[in-house]
Structure formats: structure tokens, C-alpha cells
Scaffold this active site. Structure first.
Site, PDB file in Angstrom:
ATOM      1  N   GLU A 141       5.745  -8.971  16.558  1.00  0.00           N
ATOM      2  CA  GLU A 141       5.410  -9.365  17.654  1.00  0.00           C
ATOM      3  C   GLU A 141       5.521 -10.905  17.962  1.00  0.00           C
ATOM      4  OE1 GLU A 141       1.450  -9.067  20.799  1.00  0.00           O
ATOM      5  OE2 GLU A 141       1.416  -7.980  18.517  1.00  0.00           O
ATOM      6  N   ARG A 161       0.782  -1.064  -0.010  1.00  0.00           N
ATOM      7  CA  ARG A 161      -0.063   0.064  -0.019  1.00  0.00           C
ATOM      8  C   ARG A 161       0.783   1.297   0.071  1.00  0.00           C
ATOM      9  NH1 ARG A 161      -3.811  -3.393   3.669  1.00  0.00           N
ATOM     10  NH2 ARG A 161      -2.095  -3.169   5.110  1.00  0.00           N
TER      11      ARG A 161
END
Length: 170
Positions: free
Chosen positions: A95, A58
Site C-alpha cells: 500500500e 509464520r
């Protein structure tokens, strides 16, 4: 213009508990898309930017019209194995695991002033990795520009040395 009104929110996507911010509705709205690109260009116009960098995918959608509007070049940052020439790579932590970004070794010249343009600032991991790649090649990151910033994820706090502009904050 209230850009939040043209960004679709989809609850529980891609997993339960996540409220996904879908920018395709903004991209389909010519006035909102133009307003967004013009706002980013306005913030960058006095920063003497030499090139725009956009992370896959994007960042390509937001970064290329900004580069066009400023009359400068665009450099893609991609996932491994997508660029055809010699690359510089940077591994960074997520994460739950790690990821890698790549840029062509000859894409940024030493001393070039670079703005990174992407759709979303979340935790700051991708932006930090893109900045490290640019700096490894001798470029100077003078700005990071985002359509959306998820403030509760504190990505901005991980990038204190950079000018950050985000058009929509959640």
C-alpha cells in the site's frame, strides 16, 4: 472446533485502528494447533502436492507441520539476504511502498505441484508474489492454505486463479 476462541485479538496493534490477530495463543494450545494442521492436511490430501512453500516467518510455523504430515518437503520463501544460495527474487507493491521475496533457484522443480501455507490472507500481495516466484521456477500452485482470512481486505479477489482454503474468517 471454534478456532476464533483461541486466537487472541489485540486492538490498536501495531497502530491505532488495527485489530491484530495473534496466533501465538493458538500455537500454545496443542489441540487447536493439531486441529488446524490436520484441517489443512485434509484439504490438501487429494491434490497431489509435491512440496509446501511457506513465506517468512509464520508460514514456516504453519507450513512445516503440514509438509511433515503429508510426507513431503518444505521450501521457505524469505526476505532478501536470508537465503545462502542462488535466489530468484520478486518485487511487489505494498500500500505504501514495495517489498521483495526470494526463493532458492533450485527449490522448485519444473512441473512440481505446490501448496503455499501461511497464517494469514490479508490483501493478497505476499501470496501473489510467492505464487509468481513458484511459477517463475516452473512450479504449479495448486492451493493456498491459511489459518486466518481477513475478508474485508479482499485478498481472495486478487488470487482468483488459485484454490484458497482458510480456516478462520474475520
Amino acid at each position: 472446533m471454534d478456532l476464533k476462541k483461541v486466537v487472541r485479538e489485540i486492538d490498536d496493534f501495531p497502530i491505532p485502528g488495527i485489530s491484530f490477530k495473534d496466533i501465538t495463543t493458538l500455537l500454545q494450545d496443542g489441540k487447536a494447533f493439531k486441529y488446524s494442521i490436520d484441517a489443512i492436511i485434509e484439504d490438501l490430501k487429494d491434490k497431489n502436492v509435491d512440496v509446501i512453500v511457506g513465506p517468512e516467518a509464520r508460514g514456516f510455523l504453519m507450513g512445516t507441520p503440514v509438509a511433515y504430515g503429508l510426507g513431503i518437503g518444505f521450501v521457505p520463501v524469505r526476505k532478501p539476504g536470508k537465503l545462502p544460495s542462488e535466489v530468484e527474487s520478486y518485487d511487489y507493491g505494498l500500500e505504501y511502498g514495495k517489498d521483495t521475496l526470494e526463493i532458492h533457484k533450485d527449490a522448485i522443480k519444473p512441473g512440481q505441484r505446490v501448496a503455499i501455507v501461511d497464517d494469514l490472507l490479508a490483501t493478497g500481495g505476499t501470496m501473489g508474489a510467492a505464487a509468481k516466484l513458484i511459477e517463475k521456477l516452473g512450479g504449479e500452485v495448486v492451493s493456498m492454505q491459511f489459518l486466518i482470512e481477513l475478508e474485508e481486505l479482499n485478498g481472495r479477489d486478487k488470487l482468483p486463479q488459485y484454490h484458497i482454503n482458510s480456516l478462520i474468517k474475520y
